[in-house]
Structures are given as structure tokens and as C-alpha cells.
Design an enzyme around this catalytic site. Structure first.
Site, mmCIF file in Angstrom:
data_model
loop_
_atom_site.group_PDB
_atom_site.id
_atom_site.type_symbol
_atom_site.label_atom_id
_atom_site.label_comp_id
_atom_site.label_asym_id
_atom_site.label_seq_id
_atom_site.Cartn_x
_atom_site.Cartn_y
_atom_site.Cartn_z
ATOM 1 N N ARG A 1 -42.818 12.172 57.022
ATOM 2 C CA ARG A 1 -42.018 13.379 57.816
ATOM 3 C C ARG A 1 -42.943 14.436 57.651
ATOM 4 N NH1 ARG A 1 -37.851 10.795 55.626
ATOM 5 N NH2 ARG A 1 -36.871 9.431 56.981
ATOM 6 N N LYS B 1 -50.308 22.009 68.349
ATOM 7 C CA LYS B 1 -49.956 20.671 69.007
ATOM 8 C C LYS B 1 -50.841 19.630 68.611
ATOM 9 C CE LYS B 1 -48.616 22.425 73.747
ATOM 10 N NZ LYS B 1 -48.985 22.510 75.005
ATOM 11 N N GLU C 1 -63.467 27.272 78.206
ATOM 12 C CA GLU C 1 -62.166 27.599 77.782
ATOM 13 C C GLU C 1 -62.309 28.977 77.368
ATOM 14 O OE1 GLU C 1 -59.432 26.207 77.753
ATOM 15 O OE2 GLU C 1 -59.812 23.956 77.744
ATOM 16 N N ARG D 1 -46.521 30.635 76.786
ATOM 17 C CA ARG D 1 -47.660 29.959 76.174
ATOM 18 C C ARG D 1 -48.248 29.170 77.441
ATOM 19 N NH1 ARG D 1 -48.285 25.771 71.046
ATOM 20 N NH2 ARG D 1 -50.294 25.102 71.631
ATOM 21 N N ASN E 1 -52.641 27.529 80.143
ATOM 22 C CA ASN E 1 -52.827 26.549 81.131
ATOM 23 C C ASN E 1 -53.496 26.914 82.385
ATOM 24 O OD1 ASN E 1 -51.667 24.513 79.569
ATOM 25 N ND2 ASN E 1 -49.574 24.974 80.463
ATOM 26 N N HIS F 1 -55.764 24.641 84.569
ATOM 27 C CA HIS F 1 -55.455 23.299 84.151
ATOM 28 C C HIS F 1 -54.655 22.349 85.224
ATOM 29 C CE1 HIS F 1 -57.119 24.878 80.312
ATOM 30 N NE2 HIS F 1 -56.890 23.582 79.867
ATOM 31 N N HIS G 1 -56.658 19.390 85.370
ATOM 32 C CA HIS G 1 -56.124 18.139 85.003
ATOM 33 C C HIS G 1 -56.185 16.914 86.050
ATOM 34 C CE1 HIS G 1 -53.592 19.811 81.389
ATOM 35 N NE2 HIS G 1 -54.879 19.396 80.693
HETATM 36 N N1 NAD Z 1 -54.079 20.424 70.588
HETATM 37 C C1 NAD Z 1 -54.357 21.219 71.286
HETATM 38 O O1 NAD Z 1 -53.592 22.210 71.603
HETATM 39 C C2 NAD Z 1 -55.578 20.508 72.138
HETATM 40 C C3 NAD Z 1 -56.312 21.563 73.035
HETATM 41 C C4 NAD Z 1 -57.183 21.459 73.829
HETATM 42 C C5 NAD Z 1 -57.683 19.936 73.876
HETATM 43 N N2 NAD Z 1 -57.146 19.174 73.135
HETATM 44 C C6 NAD Z 1 -57.679 17.717 73.034
HETATM 45 O O2 NAD Z 1 -59.147 17.876 72.482
HETATM 46 C C7 NAD Z 1 -59.818 16.818 72.689
HETATM 47 C C8 NAD Z 1 -61.133 17.187 73.171
HETATM 48 O O3 NAD Z 1 -61.835 17.704 72.073
HETATM 49 P P1 NAD Z 1 -63.439 17.994 71.963
HETATM 50 O O4 NAD Z 1 -64.035 18.583 73.202
HETATM 51 O O5 NAD Z 1 -63.711 18.741 70.613
HETATM 52 O O6 NAD Z 1 -63.963 16.621 71.929
HETATM 53 P P2 NAD Z 1 -64.306 15.440 71.078
HETATM 54 O O7 NAD Z 1 -63.523 15.411 69.731
HETATM 55 O O8 NAD Z 1 -64.254 14.155 71.789
HETATM 56 O O9 NAD Z 1 -65.664 15.742 70.571
HETATM 57 C C9 NAD Z 1 -66.800 15.722 71.439
HETATM 58 C C10 NAD Z 1 -68.215 15.251 70.979
HETATM 59 O O10 NAD Z 1 -68.925 15.856 70.044
HETATM 60 C C11 NAD Z 1 -69.115 15.152 68.826
HETATM 61 N N3 NAD Z 1 -69.070 16.183 67.747
HETATM 62 C C12 NAD Z 1 -68.135 16.812 67.251
HETATM 63 N N4 NAD Z 1 -68.660 17.809 66.516
HETATM 64 C C13 NAD Z 1 -69.763 17.709 66.554
HETATM 65 C C14 NAD Z 1 -70.978 18.374 65.814
HETATM 66 N N5 NAD Z 1 -70.781 19.654 65.068
HETATM 67 N N6 NAD Z 1 -72.215 18.346 66.089
HETATM 68 C C15 NAD Z 1 -72.471 17.404 66.948
HETATM 69 N N7 NAD Z 1 -71.662 16.358 67.642
HETATM 70 C C16 NAD Z 1 -70.391 16.860 67.434
HETATM 71 C C17 NAD Z 1 -68.098 14.092 68.643
HETATM 72 O O11 NAD Z 1 -68.628 13.279 68.058
HETATM 73 C C18 NAD Z 1 -67.742 13.812 70.203
HETATM 74 O O12 NAD Z 1 -68.711 12.952 70.631
HETATM 75 C C19 NAD Z 1 -59.072 16.022 73.877
HETATM 76 O O13 NAD Z 1 -58.358 14.750 73.446
HETATM 77 C C20 NAD Z 1 -57.961 17.359 74.111
HETATM 78 O O14 NAD Z 1 -56.735 16.488 74.740
HETATM 79 C C21 NAD Z 1 -56.031 19.390 72.175
HETATM 80 ZN ZN ZN Z 2 -57.993 23.099 77.894
#
Ligand code: NAD
Ligand code: ZN
Length: 367
Positions: free
Chosen positions: A125, A147, A189, A245, A249, A252, A256
Site C-alpha cells: 500500500r 502521477k 516541454e 493543473r 496540458n 496536449h 495526444h
Molecule cells: N508521470 C508524469 O507526470 C508524466 C509526465 C510526462 C510524461 N510521462 C511519461 O513519461 C514517458 C516518457 O518519458 P521519456 O521521454 O523519459 O522516455 P523514456 O523513459 O522512454 O526514455 C527515452 C529513451 O532514453 C533513454 N535514456 C534515458 N536516460 C538516458 C540517458 N541519460 N542517456 C541516454 N539514453 C537515456 C531510455 O533508455 C529510452 O530509450 C511516457 O511514458 C509518458 O507517459 C509521465
Molecule cells: Zn507532456
């Protein structure tokens, strides 16, 4: 924006849902991870979650500072942001006898942070979560705000929770190995934060585009700090997205939809958001809410950070359908965030189909 010394860590606090979260940002601070964990009250039972790719690039550095720890490694990529990966984390935690006092430390991009974060939110939990984001997108966005969650085969981010990380350690030096396209995707972003809340951040990106591309710490670190401050501020006021919040977006709604229509294969997330921000700007200009020259400034900056994958061949009907299906439709009304100036936004909920068709046509889509 205040001036920032990249070597001197900056602290930003988030208070949301009764939980306090500390964000630390500074070049090289990943090397101080053990001391930072101790100082922030993270107990001694610590489990690392990372990806094969990130660990190949940075594992030696983390093992040097943390000792011979064995991370739980998850496969990389959006298609692995699912319950199976979360299960892998549960399995490892249970096998190692993790308990309520244990902490999970996610080291990776948004995919790792979201999956490991969901495991931390649900195991027993909820156990303590620490985020060490390694992509620009994760450093300015996904690691902050609580999130967490994973995808379902029928849709993105359908399974999730709110679980604030106790500590977020942001070391921009970890971005040195990030592929250029991933880096640029995160920059969009940062542009978004400028559009919604900070003219000075926007101006910094415009005047220092080359230095940003070169990942020059004197520009990159302040840009990350300002982005984190904006997100932290918004989340502290509205964790559950009942109102404010939603401004996060910005771009987005259409973004999206473009991602969904291309099955998440054509665009990196930020690239789709870049188109979405332009669409929102066009809509605002058409309503007389945003000056044309502000829209041009945004278009210029986006072009300077480009190139973007094409959009022209996408059928307008599919994009409209995807916009309608998006969760931002509440009670049949489409919530849409528009900028009314660079650095200021408002939410409108009376966007008509005609207005959407007009902005998508301007983008070049054919009906
Ligand atoms: N929780 C939230 O509030 C929130 C907000 C925005 C996005 N997201 C989520 O985040 C995800 C996307 O995240 P992302 O863009 O980081 O993608 P990702 O985690 O897929 O990383 C992108 C690529 O970069 C590589 N990588 C990571 N760090 C590295 C480094 N230092 N050097 C070289 N390569 C590296 C990874 O291995 C991967 O191949 C999506 O699933 C999205 O839904 C969540
Ligand atoms: Zn975004």
C-alpha cells in the site's frame, strides 16, 4: 528568473496531498546520492529500479557511489510500461524481503519513473519513492507531481495512482549521453512552461538556443530549475487536476491526438506537443485572445528546435476523433488550454468542431 550557479544545488519543495516532496537540482549531484538520501531521511533498505540502457551507460557511476548494488532492470521503451514490468519489481521486492520501511529508487526516463513509481505506490500500500530522472523530459516533467502509472493494451496511462516521490534528484550532467532527438523532445516541454508561466524562460530559450543545444550548464541548469519550479508550484496548488493543473496540458489536446493517431510510433512525446502548442496558439489568435506576433515567436522557437516529423498526411477525421476520445473531454465539453500571451494561459471549454477543423487545416491536414 534568478541567476543560478550550476554547481550549487537548488532546492524546490512540493507539498501535495499532505505529502512533502523535495526536488534537488544541480550538476554532479548524482555523485552525492548516498548523502542526499541520508539527509532526506530515506531509510537504509534501498532498492534500485533502472533500465538496461540507462544502466549500461550510467550503472558504473551509480555503483561507484552506492556500492555493488544490483538494480532491478526493466526493459526499455513505452511498450514495456505495463503491469508486467511492475510485477517484475514486486517479485524482486518480495524475494528480497522488502518491507514498509524500504525505499524504491527509480533511475531512468519517464517510462522507468512511471512504472517503478506505480510499484512503489502499490507495494504494501505504498513505500517511499525516490526519483533520479535521466532524460530531460523526466527531469522537467514526469518525475515531479506524483502521477505514476502504466499503459493498458487498450490505452495509455489507464492504470495509475498519485504517489509523490519523497525526493527527486536531478543531475543535468546525466543528460550528456541522451540522444539528440530525446533531448529536443524534452525541450518542447520546457517551451511549454515558458508559454504557460514564464516569459523569461521563453526568452532564454530564444536568445540562447545554441547554448541550450550544446547543453551548456549555464543555460540548461537554469532552464531546468525554472521548469521544475513552475511544475512544483502548479502541483502544490492542485495535485488532482481539478483546475489549475490543467494548464500543464497546454498543447496536449491536439498533441495526444497526433500521438494516438500515429500509434505512438511517429513522434516523440514533445514533438507532438510542439504541434499541439501551435494549434492552441492558432486557436487563440483566431479568437483574438493572443497577439499574432506572440504566435509567430512560438512558431519561430519551435522551428529553431526542430525538425519535427511530418503531419500533413494524417487524416483530419482521425485526429478529430482522437481529440474527442481524449480524457480532457469532461461531460461532453472539450477543455482546451490556450495562451493569451507568452507566459499566461486560460482554460476554455467551449471549443467548437469548426474551430478545431480550422486549426488542423492550418496545420496542413486534409479532410
Ligand atoms: N508521470 C508524469 O507526470 C508524466 C509526465 C510526462 C510524461 N510521462 C511519461 O513519461 C514517458 C516518457 O518519458 P521519456 O521521454 O523519459 O522516455 P523514456 O523513459 O522512454 O526514455 C527515452 C529513451 O532514453 C533513454 N535514456 C534515458 N536516460 C538516458 C540517458 N541519460 N542517456 C541516454 N539514453 C537515456 C531510455 O533508455 C529510452 O530509450 C511516457 O511514458 C509518458 O507517459 C509521465
Ligand atoms: Zn507532456
Amino acid at each position: 528568473m534568478t541567476s543560478i550557479d550550476p554547481a550549487h544545488p537548488v532546492r524546490v519543495d512540493v507539498t501535495a496531498g499532505g505529502a512533502a516532496s523535495t526536488i534537488l537540482i544541480g550538476d554532479g549531484i548524482a555523485d552525492q546520492l548516498p548523502a542526499l538520501l541520508d539527509l532526506n531521511g530515506i531509510g537504509p533498505r534501498r532498492f534500485l529500479v533502472s533500465s538496461q540502457n540507462v544502466w549500461r551507460l550510467h550503472g558504473a557511476q551509480f555503483q561507484r557511489v552506492l556500492g555493488a548494488v544490483e538494480p532491478i532492470l526493466l526493459p526499455d521503451g513505452e511498450r514495456y510500461k505495463n503491469l508486467q514490468s511492475v510485477s517484475k519489481v514486486y517479485d524482486a521486492l518480495i524475494r528480497a524481503g522488502a518491507d514498509r520501511g524500504s525505499a524504491l529508487i527509480a533511475i531512468g526516463g519517464g517510462v522507468i519513473g512511471d512504472s517503478a513509481g506505480f510499484a512503489a505506490a502499490t507495494f504494501l500500500r505504498g513505500i517511499t519513492l525516490v526519483q533520479v530522472p535521466t532524460t530531460l523530459l523526466a527531469q522537467v516533467d514526469s518525475s515531479i507531481g506524483g502521477k505514476v502509472g502504466v499503459n493498458h493494451t487498450l490505452g495509455k496511462n489507464l492504470i495509475g495512482a498519485f504517489h509523490q516521490a519523497r525526493l527527486v534528484v536531478i543531475d543535468p550532467l546525466l543528460l550528456a549521453t541522451l540522444p539528440r532527438r530525446e533531448f529536443r523532445s524534452g525541450l518542447y516541454e520546457v517551451v511549454k512552461y515558458g508559454m504557460i508561466a514564464s516569459r523569461s524562460l521563453f526568452d532564454l530559450l530564444v536568445s540562447q538556443t545554441k547554448a541550450v543545444f550544446d547543453r551548456n550548464p549555464s543555460v540548461l541548469v537554469p532552464a531546468i530549475v525554472e521548469s521544475c519550479r513552475i511544475k512544483a508550484d502548479v502541483v502544490s496548488k492542485d495535485e488532482r487536476e481539478s483546475g489549475l493543473r490543467r494548464i500543464l496540458n497546454y498543447g496536449h489536446t491536439v498533441g495526444h491526438a497526433l500521438e494516438a493517431v500515429t500509434k505512438y510510433r511517429r513522434y516523440r512525446h514533445g514533438e507532438a506537443i510542439a504541434y499541439g502548442m501551435l494549434a492552441a496558439a492558432d486557436l487563440a489568435v483566431a479568437r483574438g485572445a493572443l497577439a499574432g506576433r506572440e504566435r509567430e515567436a512560438l512558431a519561430h522557437l519551435i522551428a529553431a528546435l526542430g525538425p519535427l516529423p511530418p503531419v500533413l498526411d494524417l487524416p483530419m477525421g482521425d485526429v478529430l476523433e482522437a481529440v474527442r476520445r481524449d480524457k480532457k473531454v469532461v461531460n461532453g465539453r472539450l477543455h482546451f488550454v490556450i495562451a493569451i500571451a507568452i507566459g499566461a494561459t486560460m482554460t476554455i471549454d467551449d471549443v467548437t468542431e469548426e474551430e478545431l477543423v480550422a486549426v488542423l487545416s492550418r496545420m496542413g491536414l486534409k479532410s
